[in-house]
Enzyme design. Sequence first.
Site, PDB file in Angstrom:
ATOM      1  N   HIS A  62       6.728   5.718  -2.996  1.00  0.00           N
ATOM      2  CA  HIS A  62       6.755   6.115  -1.574  1.00  0.00           C
ATOM      3  C   HIS A  62       6.527   7.615  -1.403  1.00  0.00           C
ATOM      4  O   HIS A  62       5.821   8.045  -0.491  1.00  0.00           O
ATOM      5  CB  HIS A  62       8.057   5.643  -0.921  1.00  0.00           C
ATOM      6  CG  HIS A  62       8.116   4.140  -0.793  1.00  0.00           C
ATOM      7  ND1 HIS A  62       9.101   3.368  -1.340  1.00  0.00           N
ATOM      8  CD2 HIS A  62       7.248   3.275  -0.201  1.00  0.00           C
ATOM      9  CE1 HIS A  62       8.857   2.089  -1.080  1.00  0.00           C
ATOM     10  NE2 HIS A  62       7.744   2.007  -0.402  1.00  0.00           N
ATOM     11  N   ASP A  86       8.844  -2.573   4.252  1.00  0.00           N
ATOM     12  CA  ASP A  86      10.148  -2.269   3.626  1.00  0.00           C
ATOM     13  C   ASP A  86      10.714  -0.941   4.106  1.00  0.00           C
ATOM     14  O   ASP A  86      11.882  -0.642   3.881  1.00  0.00           O
ATOM     15  CB  ASP A  86      10.037  -2.286   2.097  1.00  0.00           C
ATOM     16  CG  ASP A  86       8.958  -1.341   1.592  1.00  0.00           C
ATOM     17  OD1 ASP A  86       9.072  -0.129   1.768  1.00  0.00           O
ATOM     18  OD2 ASP A  86       7.966  -1.837   1.008  1.00  0.00           O
ATOM     19  N   GLY A 138      -2.455  -5.185  10.807  1.00  0.00           N
ATOM     20  CA  GLY A 138      -2.721  -3.744  10.831  1.00  0.00           C
ATOM     21  C   GLY A 138      -4.169  -3.424  11.146  1.00  0.00           C
ATOM     22  O   GLY A 138      -4.467  -2.432  11.822  1.00  0.00           O
ATOM     23  N   ASP A 156      -0.032   1.161   3.313  1.00  0.00           N
ATOM     24  CA  ASP A 156       0.929   0.766   2.277  1.00  0.00           C
ATOM     25  C   ASP A 156       0.766  -0.729   2.057  1.00  0.00           C
ATOM     26  O   ASP A 156       1.581  -1.538   2.494  1.00  0.00           O
ATOM     27  CB  ASP A 156       2.351   1.114   2.759  1.00  0.00           C
ATOM     28  CG  ASP A 156       3.383   0.858   1.680  1.00  0.00           C
ATOM     29  OD1 ASP A 156       2.998   0.487   0.554  1.00  0.00           O
ATOM     30  OD2 ASP A 156       4.579   1.012   1.975  1.00  0.00           O
TER      31      ASP A 156
HETATM   32  N1  SPD Z   1       1.321  -4.802  -7.223  1.00  0.00           N
HETATM   33  C1  SPD Z   1       2.134  -4.254  -6.211  1.00  0.00           C
HETATM   34  C2  SPD Z   1       1.432  -3.361  -5.259  1.00  0.00           C
HETATM   35  C3  SPD Z   1       2.308  -3.063  -4.114  1.00  0.00           C
HETATM   36  C4  SPD Z   1       1.893  -1.889  -3.352  1.00  0.00           C
HETATM   37  N2  SPD Z   1       2.595  -1.786  -2.105  1.00  0.00           N
HETATM   38  C5  SPD Z   1       3.983  -1.810  -2.188  1.00  0.00           C
HETATM   39  C6  SPD Z   1       4.660  -1.652  -0.886  1.00  0.00           C
HETATM   40  C7  SPD Z   1       5.906  -0.869  -1.012  1.00  0.00           C
HETATM   41  N3  SPD Z   1       6.264  -0.228   0.189  1.00  0.00           N
END
Ligand code: SPD
Length: 291
Positions: A62, A86, A138, A156
């Site tokens: 993050h 999340d 989105g 994200d």
């Molecule tokens: N293989 C997992 C890739 C996930 C990327 N995004 C994750 C979101 C977390 N906020």
Amino acid sequence: MDLWWTETQTPSLRLGLRCSAVVTRARSAYQEVAVLETEQYGRLLALDGAVMTTEADEFVYHEMLVHPAMVACARPRSVLVVGGGDGGAVREVLRHPAVERVVLAELDPLVVDVSRAHLPGIAGRIGDPRVAVCPGDGALFLRGAPDAAFDVVLVDAPDPVGPAEVLFSGGLFAEAARVLAPGGVLVLQTESPFLHAGLIRTVQERLAASFPLVRLYWAVVPTYPGAMWTFSLASRGADPLAPGAPERGGALPTRYWSPEVHRAAFVLPPFVRALLSERGHAAAEPGGARP
Ligand code: SPD
């Protein structure tokens, strides 16, 4: 009891984590949303069996998704997070004092609800009065947004399969370019160079069709397939490597990102530099990577 959570990352590669409990597991209209208590990495959020984040390493992902764009933009007041239900990206965005408004455009409201209920350290800032949660697609949200509405757009995304595929498309990048204000910056997660070289190169090429400045950087996220994880940044000129840009975040209370790590993250190992110019890499990806 010997309870294991297993992610099949490619047909030839699995991640296994011993769990002490299944905290919640529910099906939405879009996917299975689960939170597990793992012994190694704390609570884990999984969507359709793929790790989205864990309490132990979420800060790396993050912070590195958010801060490079936020410091590249001289005054990031208005921020759009596409996906990211999340709330980890929102938490990091709100650390920047210039921020007046954050829109969280997450497809699946269950991801937001489950994260707020079971991952408070990650999702705890979604209730901030500056945050507007806009459940829905989105890509559609971007299409409906006015020109120059945002200073920073952060994608994200989960892995580029199914409904998430559009978040890595040239059409979405063109819309992002339109909704970004002058001096604005786009960042999206672009998976691992060990498993998704073709995707990284394709995304960089698609970004270059809409933005004059395109950069790739990386960080280490232990629970993601390949562990070495990339992010693609694009703008009409705002440069994360401009003198003084990283120092804008010098006072942030971070655990991974720092002005020094920021600069280092844009230094690419030769094999990553090579994949950006090679042809036919996608076909050569070992083990048949999921995306
Ligand atoms: N293989 C997992 C890739 C996930 C990327 N995004 C994750 C979101 C977390 N906020």
